[in-house]
Structure formats: structure tokens, C-alpha cells
Design a protein around this motif. Structure first.
Motif, PDB file in Angstrom:
ATOM      1  N   THR A 183      47.544  46.054  41.829  1.00 13.49           N
ATOM      2  CA  THR A 183      48.792  46.065  41.041  1.00 13.49           C
ATOM      3  C   THR A 183      48.744  45.056  39.902  1.00 13.49           C
ATOM      4  OG1 THR A 183      49.793  44.534  42.633  1.00 13.49           O
ATOM      5  CG2 THR A 183      50.221  46.897  42.921  1.00 13.49           C
ATOM      6  N   PHE A 184      47.834  44.088  39.990  1.00 18.92           N
ATOM      7  CA  PHE A 184      47.601  43.202  38.837  1.00 18.92           C
ATOM      8  C   PHE A 184      46.506  43.765  37.943  1.00 18.92           C
ATOM      9  CE2 PHE A 184      44.817  40.117  36.851  1.00 18.92           C
ATOM     10  CZ  PHE A 184      45.701  39.371  36.088  1.00 18.92           C
ATOM     11  N   ALA A 185      45.361  44.127  38.528  1.00 15.92           N
ATOM     12  CA  ALA A 185      44.183  44.462  37.740  1.00 15.92           C
ATOM     13  C   ALA A 185      44.397  45.677  36.846  1.00 15.92           C
ATOM     14  CB  ALA A 185      42.995  44.691  38.678  1.00 15.92           C
ATOM     15  N   ILE A 220      45.341  31.750  30.811  1.00 25.23           N
ATOM     16  CA  ILE A 220      45.057  30.766  31.854  1.00 25.23           C
ATOM     17  C   ILE A 220      45.299  31.380  33.231  1.00 25.23           C
ATOM     18  CG2 ILE A 220      45.782  28.561  32.840  1.00 25.23           C
ATOM     19  CD1 ILE A 220      46.518  27.670  30.004  1.00 25.23           C
ATOM     20  N   LEU A 221      46.394  32.108  33.373  1.00 19.11           N
ATOM     21  CA  LEU A 221      46.728  32.715  34.671  1.00 19.11           C
ATOM     22  C   LEU A 221      45.804  33.890  34.989  1.00 19.11           C
ATOM     23  CD1 LEU A 221      50.633  32.603  34.737  1.00 19.11           C
ATOM     24  CD2 LEU A 221      48.985  31.001  35.721  1.00 19.11           C
ATOM     25  N   VAL A 222      45.374  34.627  33.966  1.00 20.62           N
ATOM     26  CA  VAL A 222      44.407  35.707  34.189  1.00 20.62           C
ATOM     27  C   VAL A 222      43.090  35.125  34.707  1.00 20.62           C
ATOM     28  CG1 VAL A 222      42.961  37.441  33.066  1.00 20.62           C
ATOM     29  CG2 VAL A 222      45.397  37.341  32.555  1.00 20.62           C
ATOM     30  N   ASP A 223      42.635  34.039  34.075  1.00 22.60           N
ATOM     31  CA  ASP A 223      41.387  33.403  34.520  1.00 22.60           C
ATOM     32  C   ASP A 223      41.553  32.877  35.953  1.00 22.60           C
ATOM     33  OD1 ASP A 223      40.289  33.937  32.061  1.00 22.60           O
ATOM     34  OD2 ASP A 223      40.619  31.919  31.254  1.00 22.60           O
ATOM     35  N   PHE A 267      40.121  43.339  43.168  1.00 25.10           N
ATOM     36  CA  PHE A 267      40.037  44.729  42.723  1.00 25.10           C
ATOM     37  C   PHE A 267      39.293  44.800  41.385  1.00 25.10           C
ATOM     38  CE2 PHE A 267      41.501  48.493  40.483  1.00 25.10           C
ATOM     39  CZ  PHE A 267      41.439  49.461  41.469  1.00 25.10           C
ATOM     40  N   GLY A 268      38.311  45.705  41.333  1.00 25.59           N
ATOM     41  CA  GLY A 268      37.582  45.910  40.091  1.00 25.59           C
ATOM     42  C   GLY A 268      36.483  44.916  39.828  1.00 25.59           C
ATOM     43  N   GLN A 269      36.349  43.897  40.701  1.00 29.55           N
ATOM     44  CA  GLN A 269      35.291  42.903  40.512  1.00 29.55           C
ATOM     45  C   GLN A 269      34.058  43.335  41.307  1.00 29.55           C
ATOM     46  OE1 GLN A 269      35.966  40.093  38.458  1.00 29.55           O
ATOM     47  NE2 GLN A 269      37.806  41.277  38.067  1.00 29.55           N
ATOM     48  N   SER A 270      32.931  43.490  40.652  1.00 33.64           N
ATOM     49  CA  SER A 270      31.709  43.924  41.336  1.00 33.64           C
ATOM     50  C   SER A 270      30.741  42.758  41.449  1.00 33.64           C
ATOM     51  CB  SER A 270      31.052  45.074  40.562  1.00 33.64           C
ATOM     52  OG  SER A 270      30.714  44.652  39.248  1.00 33.64           O
ATOM     53  N   GLY A 271      29.859  42.843  42.449  1.00 34.08           N
ATOM     54  CA  GLY A 271      28.835  41.824  42.597  1.00 34.08           C
ATOM     55  C   GLY A 271      29.257  40.614  43.392  1.00 34.08           C
ATOM     56  N   GLY A 272      30.525  40.512  43.735  1.00 30.66           N
ATOM     57  CA  GLY A 272      31.004  39.361  44.479  1.00 30.66           C
ATOM     58  C   GLY A 272      30.970  39.607  45.974  1.00 30.66           C
ATOM     59  N   PRO A 273      31.441  38.627  46.753  1.00 30.31           N
ATOM     60  CA  PRO A 273      31.460  38.797  48.214  1.00 30.31           C
ATOM     61  C   PRO A 273      32.473  39.841  48.628  1.00 30.31           C
ATOM     62  CG  PRO A 273      32.611  36.794  47.574  1.00 30.31           C
ATOM     63  CD  PRO A 273      31.968  37.321  46.332  1.00 30.31           C
ATOM     64  N   PRO A 322      52.064  44.403  30.133  1.00 30.00           N
ATOM     65  CA  PRO A 322      52.500  43.037  30.479  1.00 30.00           C
ATOM     66  C   PRO A 322      53.260  42.942  31.797  1.00 30.00           C
ATOM     67  CG  PRO A 322      53.976  43.963  28.850  1.00 30.00           C
ATOM     68  CD  PRO A 322      52.866  44.976  29.024  1.00 30.00           C
ATOM     69  N   LYS A 323      53.549  44.069  32.432  1.00 26.57           N
ATOM     70  CA  LYS A 323      54.334  44.022  33.669  1.00 26.57           C
ATOM     71  C   LYS A 323      53.408  43.698  34.837  1.00 26.57           C
ATOM     72  CE  LYS A 323      57.849  46.466  36.339  1.00 26.57           C
ATOM     73  NZ  LYS A 323      58.514  47.752  36.627  1.00 26.57           N
ATOM     74  N   LEU A 324      53.134  42.400  35.004  1.00 27.39           N
ATOM     75  CA  LEU A 324      52.237  41.923  36.045  1.00 27.39           C
ATOM     76  C   LEU A 324      53.055  41.306  37.179  1.00 27.39           C
ATOM     77  CD1 LEU A 324      49.602  40.271  33.699  1.00 27.39           C
ATOM     78  CD2 LEU A 324      49.508  42.543  34.745  1.00 27.39           C
ATOM     79  N   PRO A 325      52.505  41.261  38.388  1.00 33.80           N
ATOM     80  CA  PRO A 325      53.239  40.671  39.507  1.00 33.80           C
ATOM     81  C   PRO A 325      53.156  39.143  39.477  1.00 33.80           C
ATOM     82  CG  PRO A 325      51.174  41.615  40.272  1.00 33.80           C
ATOM     83  CD  PRO A 325      51.266  41.946  38.825  1.00 33.80           C
ATOM     84  N   TYR A 326      54.262  38.483  39.889  1.00 36.82           N
ATOM     85  CA  TYR A 326      54.376  37.025  39.788  1.00 36.82           C
ATOM     86  C   TYR A 326      54.661  36.395  41.148  1.00 36.82           C
ATOM     87  CZ  TYR A 326      54.587  37.139  34.664  1.00 36.82           C
ATOM     88  OH  TYR A 326      54.297  37.288  33.324  1.00 36.82           O
ATOM     89  N   ASN A 327      54.150  35.164  41.314  1.00 36.91           N
ATOM     90  CA  ASN A 327      54.429  34.331  42.481  1.00 36.91           C
ATOM     91  C   ASN A 327      55.034  33.021  41.981  1.00 36.91           C
ATOM     92  OD1 ASN A 327      54.084  32.264  44.523  1.00 36.91           O
ATOM     93  ND2 ASN A 327      52.658  33.607  45.584  1.00 36.91           N
ATOM     94  N   LEU A 328      56.290  32.756  42.356  1.00 34.71           N
ATOM     95  CA  LEU A 328      57.012  31.572  41.902  1.00 34.71           C
ATOM     96  C   LEU A 328      57.208  30.611  43.066  1.00 34.71           C
ATOM     97  CD1 LEU A 328      57.874  34.011  40.000  1.00 34.71           C
ATOM     98  CD2 LEU A 328      59.937  32.710  39.524  1.00 34.71           C
ATOM     99  N   ASP A 329      56.813  29.348  42.889  1.00 35.93           N
ATOM    100  CA  ASP A 329      57.009  28.310  43.900  1.00 35.93           C
ATOM    101  C   ASP A 329      57.981  27.277  43.347  1.00 35.93           C
ATOM    102  OD1 ASP A 329      56.862  26.201  45.736  1.00 35.93           O
ATOM    103  OD2 ASP A 329      54.787  26.687  46.263  1.00 35.93           O
ATOM    104  N   PHE A 330      59.202  27.260  43.880  1.00 31.47           N
ATOM    105  CA  PHE A 330      60.237  26.360  43.395  1.00 31.47           C
ATOM    106  C   PHE A 330      60.081  24.956  43.966  1.00 31.47           C
ATOM    107  CE2 PHE A 330      61.836  30.516  42.636  1.00 31.47           C
ATOM    108  CZ  PHE A 330      62.730  30.430  41.586  1.00 31.47           C
TER     109      PHE A 330
END
Length: 626
Positions: free
Chosen positions: A91-93, A55-58, A200-206, A101-109
Motif C-alpha cells: 500500500t506504500f510501494a 527522507i521518509l521514502v529512504d 514489497f518490490g525490493q529484490s535481492g534482499g532477505p 501522494p496518498k501514502l500511509p502514515y504512522n504518527l507517534d504523539f
């Protein structure tokens, strides 16, 4: 005769009101705070939804910003309904594409639980330091930035997700309402993250670029180039870009130029080239404070000390010896061209002075090495146990003092090895070797009586021009220049003794004056304090009933008018003007030419003309346009 000036200084120190030095470092965390670099804390995230990852990847791929609720245990303290998403770009892609699995996270408390904070902060941003073998470049970079302008803080943390240890992370302070309120005393202005929207790594977009180039008045043309982080602000950003590109003489009415010069100076001294006046124009924020000025705030400084950008150019020396004024070529971006491309210009000299200060104060290799050693000692066990780091412990240590090169795969500059190459290169530049003035600490000389002025005096040598830069702005901005003299007039006690003197340009009792001294010669410039305008001297202005100099007086005619309005004044200086409509929006601005303003383009209505002299005197006239 010099003893008279010295006697005056002694008298004012003993009997006058002394000034104090404002210290912005008190705004940052002290010992035991969330960002204290001497603590290594642990974060445990547990998502309610076992399918959280996809879900978070999407959400990251489609830039939906979706967050999922999780419980968080932070150093043994439980937090419920913390809203979490993935962050980062490359750093995510790259780790995600390689099933790391070591992906960067954003936490909103605070998102779903109003009032829930962690040690006074709403958010926690955990970077995986994927391309920094040392885990220390971003933390060390921010430690230097914060000495010269409002900047995020960073430290090390351990992260567990769903019970699994992911590894050692870098916790970076979010630029959000908490940050803005702390540094600017408010958070309601326009806020932009200056990063193009492509992933990063996404082609064809704006695609886009955050270089502040003028694309036209349509705000939608800028959507791919900047990310709005406030409720509104597109028109304000477009106005900034318009003034920069089409009316640069008035740039200081909408941009805190000194703050930009400090950001540019730190970028270049510590060779953080992944930002506006480096290789790529992104990784910074713009925030418009209540005084109408946009502030530049550094962001994502993980490529400090060249970092992984070393692989950008096979000729490493071109990065270590990156020209701080013109980059690789003279066709640099508009803000660089205007402010720093000419080292002999007014702004170029201020920029050089800032770089010289940073170089002298913050680029000592041994001092930086000691700071990094402390960080790495703290993180050693966590880094050793990190099952997902991309580099080994040998590189963890060696990349501090030397380049790390894996042929045809990856290259990263070292921290102190970059300093060892960057510092002598900068010191060899003619603009750095030029002898600046010397400026002693200023002293207040208050005069007696209800109409007395308050003078500032300072011992200055090797200068052709000396200025008192002063403001009473609560935003610590819009400093006005007052010439300081050493000719025995205007409060100066003795001519030719190198004690330069000027009076504050205000008389309102009880106001807090904020000021510094700026001295210039044909080759260089010096400030006191050197970190001005981030640091400055303060002085409580005593009560004063009346000014001792003529106030600005103005009249306008004809009024009403439909095309031209003429201005008469008692000022011998050129007047600048702002024309404001009844909604408080500036519709015209400029410098008065031939004592007239063309208002034929304005709609009928009531307007206010603010007229201002260079020393800060102002007058406002009401105008009716038919």
C-alpha cells in the motif's frame, strides 16, 4: 424427579450468590471515543522539513524506522513534535512508484513529548485503503474480530499534509503499550509483529515467512521472519516455536490455544485469507503475557471478505470455498496441522464451535450491509473529494454487494457477495451440520458452613461429556477442566435429570472464579457462554476454611541427586511437571513417566519442581542437583 432439580435452581437463584457475565466490550471505545465509527475527524500534518518526503521514502526503503517531527492539528487541537513516518508495504510501494501522494502514515504523539496523547492513544496509524474501493472492509473486519478476542479498532479519517487534502483514510489502532495495558493489564512481555522483513518490490534482499516453523535453536535464524517490538523476547519466541514443533503435547504451557482458535475461526468465517491460516503466513502479532502464554492478536485485516486477494486465483470459487480445516492441501503450517486440520479432534471441535458462533452471530449479510451503509454515508463527501483514490465512487458502492473486476488489471471481492457465497459453503460442511449439545446458563449452588463447597449446575442435553472450565487467573487463562456429573453424586441433586453439577476446584476465600461450561458429543461441541474464553461467567468465592477433598501431597528422592529423581504422591492422576532453576527459568517440562525425572542434563544447582494434576492441584519441591 426433575422437579427437584428445578426447585434447586429456583432456590439458588433466589437465595444463592448469582454469577455475572464478564463483558470485554467495555474495553473498547464508547461513543465519542477516538475510534467511534460514527465520527469523521480531520488530521492536518505539517512537517518542519520541506524535504520530508524523500527522507521518509529512504527510511521506508532501508527500513531504518526514521521519523520526522511535525505539527499536527487534530479536529482543531494542536499537537507539537509529533514524530511521523511512512508505513505499509504494497500500500506504500505501489502508490509511491506511481507518484501518488496518498501514502500511509504512522504518527507517534508520545515519542518526543512524553505524556502527549490523542484522546488516550499514543499512536495513530492512517492506512490509505489503496486496494479497497469501499473503504469499509478493514473497519468491518475489526468490528467482528473484537467480539471474540482482543483486537484493534478502526474508523475513517480525512488527512491533509502540508495543506493539501490527500483523501479519505482508515485509522487503525496500534498494537503498542496502550493496547497491551488495556487488554492484558501489563505491557512488559515479549511482543512480535509476525511479518517477514522483505519490502514489497525490493529484490535481492532477505526473505522470510512467519509460519512458526522450527529453524533451530539459534535465535538469529528467525530475524528475517519476525519483528521484535519489545526490548527482548527472541529466546521466548524460539521456545514457543520449539515446543510447537518438537513438544506439541505441552503447547498449552506456552500458548493461549483458545485465543489462536478464535483468531483462526474469524479469519476463516469472514474469509480474511491474508494471514496465518490462509494464503500467506503473516499479519498477526504474538504477545507473551505474565502467565507465560503467548497471545495471538489479529493485524492488517484489509483483505477481509477475500478483498483484493480475489486476483490471487482465477478460480474465484476456491477462495469463497476455502477449506477452513486444510486450506488448499494437507501440508499446511505447523500450528494449523496441530490444532485444526482434524475437525473430529478435541481442538477441531472447539474450532468448529467458534466458527459456528461467529457464523450465527456476525455473518448476516443484511446486518453487515447496514453497518457498511452507515460507514459509507459518513465518508461519502470525503471520498467524493478524494483526489488520489484509485477507484471511483461507482466502485465505492458497488463493491459492497458485488465483485469488482478490471480484466488483467485488478479484482476485488465484494463484502456482502462474499458472505452470500461463504456462509452457505460453511453451513454445508459435515462438521457444521452436526448437532451440538445444548447448554443452559449455569447457576451457582453455594453450600453452607465453613467447609462448604460451591457447586455449579447447568441443564445440558445431547452430550456425552460435560465440563466445568474454571480459573482464578488475572489473565483470564489456564482454565482447568472439572467433570460435571448427572448421577446424584458430588453435589448433583438428582440422577438422570440433565442437570449436570460440579464443584469449583478451589477453596480460597474471596477469590474471583471465572468459568464456563463445555459440553461435547461424538460429533460436536458447545460452550456457555458461546464466546468463551473471551467471555465467561464470574463468581466471588465465599470464605472457606478448609478443603473438603484431599490436597496433593508429594515427596522426592534422592535429594540431592545427579541423574534421576523419583516422585511419590497421593494422586491417582498423571502428574505434569515444570523444573525451574534459581533464576525462575523453566529448564524441563513434561508428564511424569514411571514416577521419575531424568535431570542428568542439568548443571549443578538449586531447582524447584512444580507438580500439577489435571484439575489444577499443585505442589512444589526443592531439588538440589549435584
Amino acid at each position: 424427579m426433575k422437579w427437584i432439580g428445578l426447585l434447586l435452581l429456583v432456590f439458588s437463584v433466589q437465595f444463592g450468590n448469582a454469577q455475572t457475565l464478564y463483558n470485554p466490550q467495555t474495553l473498547y471505545d464508547g461513543p465519542g471515543g477516538l475510534f467511534d465509527p460514527n465520527y469523521l475527524r480531520t488530521v492536518d500534518i505539517n512537517f518542519h522539513d520541506p524535504g520530508y518526503h524523500q527522507i521518509l521514502v529512504d527510511g521506508w526503503t532501508n527500513e531504518t524506522g526514521i521519523r520526522l517531527p511535525a505539527t499536527v492539528l487534530f479536529d482543531g487541537i494542536f499537537y507539537s513534535n509529533v514524530m511521523v513516518r511512512y508505513k505499509g508495504n504494497s500500500t506504500f510501494a505501489i502508490p509511491n512508484d506511481n507518484n501518488n501522494p496518498k501514502l500511509p502514515y504512522n504518527l507517534d504523539f508520545n515519542d518526543s513529548v512524553p505524556g502527549q496523547f490523542v484522546m488516550g492513544y499514543r499512536k495513530m496509524k492512517l492506512a490509505n485503503a489503496a486496494f479497497d474501493p469501499t473503504f469499509a472492509k478493514e473497519i468491518t473486519g475489526y468490528d467482528i474480530y473484537r467480539r471474540y478476542l482482543p483486537s484493534p479498532q478502526a474508523n475513517l479519517m480525512r488527512l491533509n499534509v502540508q495543506g493539501d487534502y490527500l483523501g479519505l483514510y482508515v485509522n487503525t489502532e496500534a498494537i503498542d503499550k496502550t493496547f497491551l495495558e488495556k487488554h492484558f493489564g501489563e505491557s512488559g512481555g515479549a511482543l512480535f509483529k509476525c511479518d517477514p522483513i522483505q519490502q514489497f518490490g525490493q529484490s535481492g534482499g532477505p526473505t522470510g515467512n512467519s509460519d512458526l516453523t522450527w529453524l533451530g535453536p539459534d535465535t538469529s535464524l528467525y530475524y528475517n521472519h519476525y519483528k521484535l517490538r519489545s526490548l527482548s523476547g527472541w529466546s521466548e519466541l524460539v521456545e514457543l516455536i520449539d515446543v510447537l514443533n518438537n513438544d506439541p503435547a505441552n503447547l498449552d504451557t506456552i500458548l493461549n490455544i483458545d485465543r489462536v482458535l478464535w483468531a483462526f475461526a474469524v479469519n476463516q468465517v469472514i474469509a480474511n485469507l491474508d494471514t496465518y491460516n490462509g494464503l500467506f503466513q503473516h499479519n498477526y502479532y504474538l504477545y507473551q503475557t505474565g502467565d507465560g502464554l503467548f497471545q495471538m492478536i489479529p493485524w492488517d485485516v484489509s483483505e477481509s471478505f477475500v478483498g483484493a486477494l480475489l486476483q490471487f486465483n482465477p478460480n474465484f470459487n476456491e477462495l469463497y470455498e476455502y477449506d477452513p480445516y486444510n486450506g488448499y492441501n494437507s501440508s499446511w503450517t505447523p500450528l494449523v496441522q496441530l490444532l485444526t486440520s482434524d475437525p473430529n479432534s478435541h481442538y477441531g471441535k472447539i474450532y468448529t464451535a467458534h466458527m459456528r458462533t461467529i457464523l450465527n452471530e456476525s455473518l448476516d449479510a443484511q446486518t453487515v450491509q447496514t453497518f457498511v451503509d452507515s460507514l459509507q454515508s459518513l465518508g461519502q463527501a470525503a471520498a467524493t473529494a478524494d483526489p488520489n483514490k484509485l477507484f471511483g465512487m461507482n466502485q465505492y458502492y458497488s463493491n459492497v454487494t458485488s465483485e469488482m473486476i478490471i480484466p488483467f488489471v485488478f479484482s476485488a471481492a465484494g463484502i456482502t457477495s462474499t458472505i452470500d457465497l461463504r456462509k452457505p459453503y460453511l453451513e454445508s460442511l459435515p462438521s457444521f451440520s452436526a448437532a451440538p449439545p445444548t447448554v443452559g446458563n449455569p447457576t451457582i449452588v453455594p453450600q453452607q458452613g465453613p467447609q462448604g463447597q460451591n457447586f455449579v449446575t447447568s441443564y445440558v442435553t445431547n452430550a456425552t461429556s460435560v465440563e466445568l472450565m474454571a480459573t482464578t487467573s488475572p489473565y483470564n487463562s489456564k482454565f482447568v477442566s472439572v467433570p460435571m456429573v448427572d448421577d446424584g453424586t458430588n453435589g448433583d441433586a438428582v440422577a438422570g435429570d440433565n442437570f449436570y453439577t460440579a464443584a469449583f476446584p478451589w477453596y480460597m476465600g474471596g477469590s474471583m472464579a471465572k468459568f464456563y461450561i463445555r459440553a461435547t458429543n461424538s460429533d460436536a461441541l458447545m460452550l456457555n457462554p458461546e464466546r468463551a474464553e473471551y467471555e465467561f461467567w464470574t463468581y466471588e468465592l465465599p470464605l472457606s476454611l478448609e478443603p473438603t477433598e484431599t490436597l496433593l501431597e508429594t515427596t522426592i528422592y534422592p535429594n540431592p541427586t545427579r541423574d534421576i529423581v523419583f516422585v511419590q504422591s497421593n494422586s491417582v492422576e498423571p502428574l505434569s511437571y515444570n523444573l525451574i532453576n534459581s533464576s525462575g527459568v523453566t529448564v524441563l517440562r513434561g508428564t511424569l513417566t514411571n514416577n521419575k525425572i531424568d535431570v542428568s542434563s542439568l548443571e549443578s544447582g538449586v531447582y524447584f519442581i512444580q507438580l500439577t494434576t489435571s484439575n489444577g492441584q499443585s505442589s512444589t519441591e526443592k531439588l538440589i542437583v549435584q
